[in-house]
Design a protein around this motif. Structure first.
Motif, short mmCIF file in Angstrom:
data_model
loop_
_atom_site.label_atom_id
_atom_site.label_comp_id
_atom_site.label_asym_id
_atom_site.label_seq_id
_atom_site.Cartn_x
_atom_site.Cartn_y
_atom_site.Cartn_z
N UNK A 127 6.59 -5.53 67.13
CA UNK A 127 5.22 -4.75 66.70
C UNK A 127 5.59 -3.15 67.05
N UNK A 128 5.66 -2.27 66.18
CA UNK A 128 5.83 -0.97 66.40
C UNK A 128 4.55 -0.26 67.21
N UNK A 129 4.86 0.34 68.52
CA UNK A 129 3.90 1.03 69.11
C UNK A 129 3.75 2.56 69.05
N UNK A 130 2.61 3.23 69.07
CA UNK A 130 2.71 4.65 69.36
C UNK A 130 1.40 4.92 70.08
N UNK A 131 1.05 6.10 70.43
CA UNK A 131 -0.23 6.22 71.27
C UNK A 131 -0.16 7.71 71.75
N UNK A 142 4.36 -2.07 79.23
CA UNK A 142 3.76 -3.40 78.35
C UNK A 142 5.46 -3.64 77.57
N UNK A 143 5.88 -2.73 77.03
CA UNK A 143 7.18 -2.95 76.18
C UNK A 143 8.15 -3.57 76.98
N UNK A 144 8.30 -2.77 78.26
CA UNK A 144 9.22 -3.40 79.13
C UNK A 144 9.09 -4.90 79.53
N UNK A 145 7.85 -5.24 79.53
CA UNK A 145 7.64 -6.65 79.95
C UNK A 145 7.93 -7.51 78.82
N UNK A 146 7.59 -7.18 77.51
CA UNK A 146 7.31 -8.06 76.32
C UNK A 146 8.72 -8.18 75.39
N UNK A 160 6.89 4.33 70.21
CA UNK A 160 6.86 5.92 70.35
C UNK A 160 5.85 6.44 70.97
N UNK A 161 5.94 7.86 71.40
CA UNK A 161 4.90 8.53 71.87
C UNK A 161 4.36 9.77 71.09
N UNK A 162 3.31 9.80 70.62
CA UNK A 162 3.01 11.10 69.83
C UNK A 162 1.40 11.51 70.48
N UNK A 174 0.76 3.05 58.06
CA UNK A 174 1.53 2.04 58.36
C UNK A 174 2.85 1.76 58.98
N UNK A 175 3.28 3.01 59.58
CA UNK A 175 4.25 3.39 60.23
C UNK A 175 4.43 2.59 61.48
N UNK A 176 3.10 2.39 62.20
CA UNK A 176 3.31 1.58 63.33
C UNK A 176 2.17 0.51 63.28
N UNK A 177 2.04 -0.53 64.08
CA UNK A 177 1.32 -1.63 64.22
C UNK A 177 0.05 -1.51 65.11
#
Length: 189
Positions: A127-131, A142-146, A160-162, A174-177
């Motif tokens: 899953x692509x994450x952003x925030x 969370x990503x490092x754990x999962x 990603x970070x934005x 639809x670029x991220x989930x």
């Protein structure tokens, strides 16, 4: 000749105020205190005009009018610097972070992860994450754990970070989930 000698004090005061104004203005600019410049120069002009007017004989009413005018302009010009001074004394938290200091799976990362092994692990297409920038350490941990260990560039990867508006745009396109951010405002919907 006597008139010429009378001009010497006025010229000396004018030169002194000019030097003080020039170097004082430079010091204010270099110190980053630009909001004080209008008040500083108004005070210098006020001092010069008071000096020039002291050489002439004026009525009491004219002196009071001149003083009231400069006092009012000084008060008006001090509103902005005093407001800035007030804002500078309020504690703030910066929303900007160095995203590379919180990247998952980096030895010198500042991430805080749980000491337990997770019961869930993602494999295959992630899953692509952003925030929001301020929440990047949370979802990077969370990503490092999962997520499987690899290089996750903060600006072009599955994690990603934005800014909040850009994160919502990426979600809607639809670029991220998933997005980690405050709820969207009416304008963002």
């Amino acid at each position: 000749m006597k008139e010429l000698w009378n001009l010497i004090p006025a010229t000396a005061v004018f030169i002194a105020l000019g030097i003080v104004g020039f170097f004082g203005g430079i010091m204010l600019l270099l110190s980053g205190e630009r909001q004080w410049l209008p008040l500083f120069f108004t005070t210098l002009i006020f001092l010069f005009i008071v000096f020039v007017l002291s050489l002439r004989k004026l009525s009491r009413i004219r002196w009071k009018q001149t003083a009231a005018g400069f006092l009012l302009s000084g008060l008006l010009l001090s509103i902005w610097p005093l407001h800035q001074l007030y804002l500078d004394t309020r504690p703030t938290v910066s929303a900007e972070i160095d995203a590379y200091m919180y990247m998952p799976f980096q030895e010198d990362s500042n991430l805080q992860v749980l000491g337990e092994t997770p019961t869930v692990e993602f494999k295959g297409e992630l899953p692509r994450l952003d925030g929001a920038t301020a929440l990047y350490p949370v979802y990077a941990a969370t990503a490092e754990m999962l997520y499987p260990e690899k290089w996750y560039d903060p600006y072009d990867s599955e994690v990603m970070v934005n800014t909040t508006p850009d994160a919502y745009l990426n979600l809607f396109n639809g670029t991220v989930d998933a997005v980690f951010a405050a709820g969207p405002s009416e304008g963002q919907l």
